[in-house]
Design a protein around this motif. Structure first.
Motif, PDB file in Angstrom:
ATOM      1  N   ALA A 156     -19.817   1.745 -20.064  1.00 21.74           N
ATOM      2  CA  ALA A 156     -20.268   3.120 -20.026  1.00 21.74           C
ATOM      3  C   ALA A 156     -19.432   3.960 -20.981  1.00 21.74           C
ATOM      4  N   ARG A 157     -20.022   5.034 -21.518  1.00 22.63           N
ATOM      5  CA  ARG A 157     -19.341   5.854 -22.512  1.00 22.63           C
ATOM      6  C   ARG A 157     -17.992   6.337 -22.022  1.00 22.63           C
ATOM      7  N   ASN A 158     -17.892   6.729 -20.763  1.00 23.86           N
ATOM      8  CA  ASN A 158     -16.645   7.252 -20.216  1.00 23.86           C
ATOM      9  C   ASN A 158     -15.888   6.235 -19.370  1.00 23.86           C
ATOM     10  N   GLY A 159     -16.192   4.962 -19.549  1.00 25.66           N
ATOM     11  CA  GLY A 159     -15.472   3.930 -18.819  1.00 25.66           C
ATOM     12  C   GLY A 159     -16.301   3.326 -17.704  1.00 25.66           C
ATOM     13  N   TRP A 160     -15.678   2.409 -16.972  1.00 27.65           N
ATOM     14  CA  TRP A 160     -16.366   1.680 -15.910  1.00 27.65           C
ATOM     15  C   TRP A 160     -16.341   2.488 -14.609  1.00 27.65           C
ATOM     16  N   LYS A 161     -17.510   2.687 -14.031  1.00 27.27           N
ATOM     17  CA  LYS A 161     -17.625   3.375 -12.750  1.00 27.27           C
ATOM     18  C   LYS A 161     -18.201   2.459 -11.673  1.00 27.27           C
ATOM     19  N   SER A 162     -18.859   1.379 -12.109  1.00 25.74           N
ATOM     20  CA  SER A 162     -19.492   0.455 -11.166  1.00 25.74           C
ATOM     21  C   SER A 162     -19.239  -0.973 -11.614  1.00 25.74           C
ATOM     22  N   ILE A 163     -18.612  -1.780 -10.753  1.00 25.23           N
ATOM     23  CA  ILE A 163     -18.273  -3.167 -11.070  1.00 25.23           C
ATOM     24  C   ILE A 163     -18.941  -4.094 -10.063  1.00 25.23           C
ATOM     25  N   VAL A 164     -19.593  -5.130 -10.568  1.00 31.70           N
ATOM     26  CA  VAL A 164     -20.143  -6.183  -9.715  1.00 31.70           C
ATOM     27  C   VAL A 164     -19.267  -7.422  -9.848  1.00 31.70           C
ATOM     28  N   VAL A 165     -18.799  -7.937  -8.722  1.00 30.30           N
ATOM     29  CA  VAL A 165     -18.018  -9.177  -8.714  1.00 30.30           C
ATOM     30  C   VAL A 165     -18.907 -10.298  -8.209  1.00 30.30           C
ATOM     31  N   ALA A 166     -19.096 -11.310  -9.033  1.00 30.42           N
ATOM     32  CA  ALA A 166     -19.917 -12.455  -8.640  1.00 30.42           C
ATOM     33  C   ALA A 166     -19.060 -13.409  -7.803  1.00 30.42           C
ATOM     34  N   ILE A 167     -19.379 -13.504  -6.519  1.00 27.24           N
ATOM     35  CA  ILE A 167     -18.645 -14.366  -5.586  1.00 27.24           C
ATOM     36  C   ILE A 167     -19.484 -15.618  -5.343  1.00 27.24           C
ATOM     37  N   ALA A 168     -19.110 -16.724  -5.965  1.00 22.31           N
ATOM     38  CA  ALA A 168     -19.900 -17.949  -5.830  1.00 22.31           C
ATOM     39  C   ALA A 168     -19.792 -18.537  -4.425  1.00 22.31           C
ATOM     40  N   ASP A 169     -18.573 -18.547  -3.884  1.00 24.76           N
ATOM     41  CA  ASP A 169     -18.335 -19.116  -2.547  1.00 24.76           C
ATOM     42  C   ASP A 169     -17.510 -18.131  -1.734  1.00 24.76           C
ATOM     43  N   PRO A 170     -18.139 -17.350  -0.866  1.00 23.60           N
ATOM     44  CA  PRO A 170     -17.388 -16.331  -0.108  1.00 23.60           C
ATOM     45  C   PRO A 170     -16.423 -16.913   0.906  1.00 23.60           C
ATOM     46  N   TYR A 171     -16.504 -18.210   1.185  1.00 21.08           N
ATOM     47  CA  TYR A 171     -15.631 -18.836   2.174  1.00 21.08           C
ATOM     48  C   TYR A 171     -14.376 -19.445   1.545  1.00 21.08           C
ATOM     49  N   ARG A 172     -14.253 -19.342   0.234  1.00 23.43           N
ATOM     50  CA  ARG A 172     -13.075 -19.880  -0.444  1.00 23.43           C
ATOM     51  C   ARG A 172     -11.921 -18.891  -0.340  1.00 23.43           C
ATOM     52  N   ASP A 173     -10.721 -19.383  -0.134  1.00 23.44           N
ATOM     53  CA  ASP A 173      -9.555 -18.515   0.048  1.00 23.44           C
ATOM     54  C   ASP A 173      -9.189 -17.773  -1.233  1.00 23.44           C
ATOM     55  N   GLN A 174      -9.114 -18.497  -2.340  1.00 22.16           N
ATOM     56  CA  GLN A 174      -8.689 -17.881  -3.599  1.00 22.16           C
ATOM     57  C   GLN A 174      -9.895 -17.301  -4.339  1.00 22.16           C
ATOM     58  N   GLN A 175      -9.859 -16.001  -4.617  1.00 23.34           N
ATOM     59  CA  GLN A 175     -10.952 -15.313  -5.298  1.00 23.34           C
ATOM     60  C   GLN A 175     -10.364 -14.580  -6.515  1.00 23.34           C
ATOM     61  N   LEU A 176     -10.253 -15.291  -7.636  1.00 25.42           N
ATOM     62  CA  LEU A 176      -9.637 -14.711  -8.831  1.00 25.42           C
ATOM     63  C   LEU A 176     -10.404 -13.501  -9.339  1.00 25.42           C
ATOM     64  N   ALA A 177     -11.737 -13.620  -9.373  1.00 28.46           N
ATOM     65  CA  ALA A 177     -12.543 -12.522  -9.906  1.00 28.46           C
ATOM     66  C   ALA A 177     -12.392 -11.267  -9.059  1.00 28.46           C
ATOM     67  N   LEU A 178     -12.328 -11.419  -7.736  1.00 25.35           N
ATOM     68  CA  LEU A 178     -12.183 -10.272  -6.860  1.00 25.35           C
ATOM     69  C   LEU A 178     -10.810  -9.624  -7.032  1.00 25.35           C
ATOM     70  N   ALA A 179      -9.778 -10.441  -7.178  1.00 19.64           N
ATOM     71  CA  ALA A 179      -8.435  -9.897  -7.397  1.00 19.64           C
ATOM     72  C   ALA A 179      -8.383  -9.097  -8.692  1.00 19.64           C
ATOM     73  N   LYS A 180      -9.023  -9.610  -9.736  1.00 22.39           N
ATOM     74  CA  LYS A 180      -9.035  -8.890 -11.012  1.00 22.39           C
ATOM     75  C   LYS A 180      -9.846  -7.614 -10.894  1.00 22.39           C
ATOM     76  N   ALA A 181     -10.979  -7.663 -10.204  1.00 28.58           N
ATOM     77  CA  ALA A 181     -11.804  -6.469 -10.015  1.00 28.58           C
ATOM     78  C   ALA A 181     -11.038  -5.390  -9.260  1.00 28.58           C
ATOM     79  N   ALA A 182     -10.286  -5.794  -8.243  1.00 27.21           N
ATOM     80  CA  ALA A 182      -9.498  -4.827  -7.472  1.00 27.21           C
ATOM     81  C   ALA A 182      -8.463  -4.143  -8.355  1.00 27.21           C
ATOM     82  N   ALA A 183      -7.802  -4.924  -9.213  1.00 37.02           N
ATOM     83  CA  ALA A 183      -6.789  -4.362 -10.111  1.00 37.02           C
ATOM     84  C   ALA A 183      -7.414  -3.374 -11.088  1.00 37.02           C
ATOM     85  N   ILE A 184      -8.590  -3.726 -11.612  1.00 38.29           N
ATOM     86  CA  ILE A 184      -9.281  -2.833 -12.546  1.00 38.29           C
ATOM     87  C   ILE A 184      -9.742  -1.565 -11.836  1.00 38.29           C
ATOM     88  N   ALA A 185     -10.296  -1.719 -10.629  1.00 39.07           N
ATOM     89  CA  ALA A 185     -10.808  -0.573  -9.881  1.00 39.07           C
ATOM     90  C   ALA A 185      -9.686   0.394  -9.496  1.00 39.07           C
TER      91      ALA A 185
END
Length: 324
Positions: A2-31
């Motif tokens: 977006a012109r003024n930066g990210w306001k909406s992020i979608v995290v693709a969670i392939a397996d919600p039952y897995r303990d380690q979620q790298l993409a979610l951790a990165k999304a949280a840091a960015i958010a």
């Protein structure tokens, strides 16, 4: 982006039952730095039939599975909510996985998709191409219409080093303005997240052609003068691009070599946290025969990769999923 930066992020969670979620951790840091809303998205293909239940219709089975997956996503989202981040959890039946992600993107128009990347090799590409996750990142590079962040690590440095792969002489048939889009996107990224932006152009030496045995062409080196002229013109093109976006001379890298191997080497030597690359649409007919640099580089690079596409990009994924 977006012109003024990210306001909406979608995290693709392939397996919600897995303990380690790298993409979610990165999304949280960015958010945390951008204030973006985070949507945890999961799609499943084969719901497990409930045992000892009177549910008989396929719709009820899918609804039960969706509820269970969404509850697990909500469990994953709680640490983000405790930090004050806005979250949404969506679980639905759709397949294949990469198409489900793209369909969700088409419906919701997020500013960024974050997905965990899985390393590949030639054997994996040939043998495991039809498995659940083996080629998801390749397919997302080809079909995701919004910026795509492929994650390799969970942390986000305070001052991330961002490297943009450019091709100012368009040697790989990229649109003329794509490099400007890539650098502008990287600059907006560091405005939100902090860090520095460098650009790198990797090119092969220009060769002349001559007839060979059985009419096969032989590639011959150019004369020293023509080679110098070519290298000078390439440097000037990189400098002109850098000047337009206020990239300092120390942050301009120009190397001769194979981009698939040289880019990862540059990224490693400069301790890059995020490699920004462009991708253009290719027809299904061309796909098996024309390799995409971004697809190949992710097999060798050790850092995260951000894929940006030109505004004219059109995905080939259909908006409607399969029916029951």
């Amino acid at each position: 982006m977006a012109r003024n930066g990210w306001k909406s992020i979608v995290v693709a969670i392939a397996d919600p039952y897995r303990d380690q979620q790298l993409a979610l951790a990165k999304a949280a840091a960015i958010a945390e730095r951008s204030g973006a809303r985070v949507t945890l998205f999961n799609a499943f293909a084969l719901p497990a039939p409930p045992s000892g239940s009177a549910i008989v219709s396929s719709r009820e089975v899918l609804q039960t599975e969706s509820d269970e997956h969404r509850q697990q996503l909500q469990h994953l989202a709680r640490p983000l909510e405790k930090k004050g981040l806005a979250t949404t959890c969506v679980a639905e039946w759709d397949f294949p996985w990469h198409e489900a992600i793209v369909r969700f993107v088409l419906r919701t128009a997020p500013d960024l998709v974050i997905a965990e990347s899985h390393r590949h090799n030639v054997f994996a590409r040939m043998v495991f191409a039809t498995t659940f996750l083996a080629n998801t990142d390749w397919e997302l590079i080809r079909s995701c219409p919004c910026p795509l962040w492929l994650v390799r690590s969970r942390s986000l440095p305070t001052e991330p080093r961002v490297l943009v792969a450019v091709d100012p002489r368009h040697t790989h048939a990229k649109p003329a303005r794509l490099d400007d889009l890539l650098i502008a996107g990287a600059n907006r990224l560091v405005e939100q997240l902090g860090g520095t932006v460098s650009i790198a152009h990797v090119y092969e030496p220009l060769l002349s052609g001559a007839s060979g045995t059985f009419m096969e062409p032989i590639r011959l080196p150019l004369s020293s003068k023509r080679a110098r002229d070519f290298n000078t013109a390439t440097r000037q093109a990189v400098d002109a691009l850098a000047v337009r976006h206020a990239i300092k001379p120390a942050n301009r890298i120009l190397e001769v070599g194979d981009a698939v191997h040289t880019l990862p080497a540059i990224a490693k030597s400069r301790k890059t946290d995020l490699l920004v690359m462009g991708a253009v649409s290719r027809s299904r007919l061309e796909r098996p025969f024309i390799g995409n640099t971004a697809e190949k580089v992710i097999d060798h690079v050790g850092c995260d990769v951000l894929i940006l596409k030109p505004a004219t990009f059109k995905t080939t994924v259909k908006r409607t999923r399969a029916r029951l």
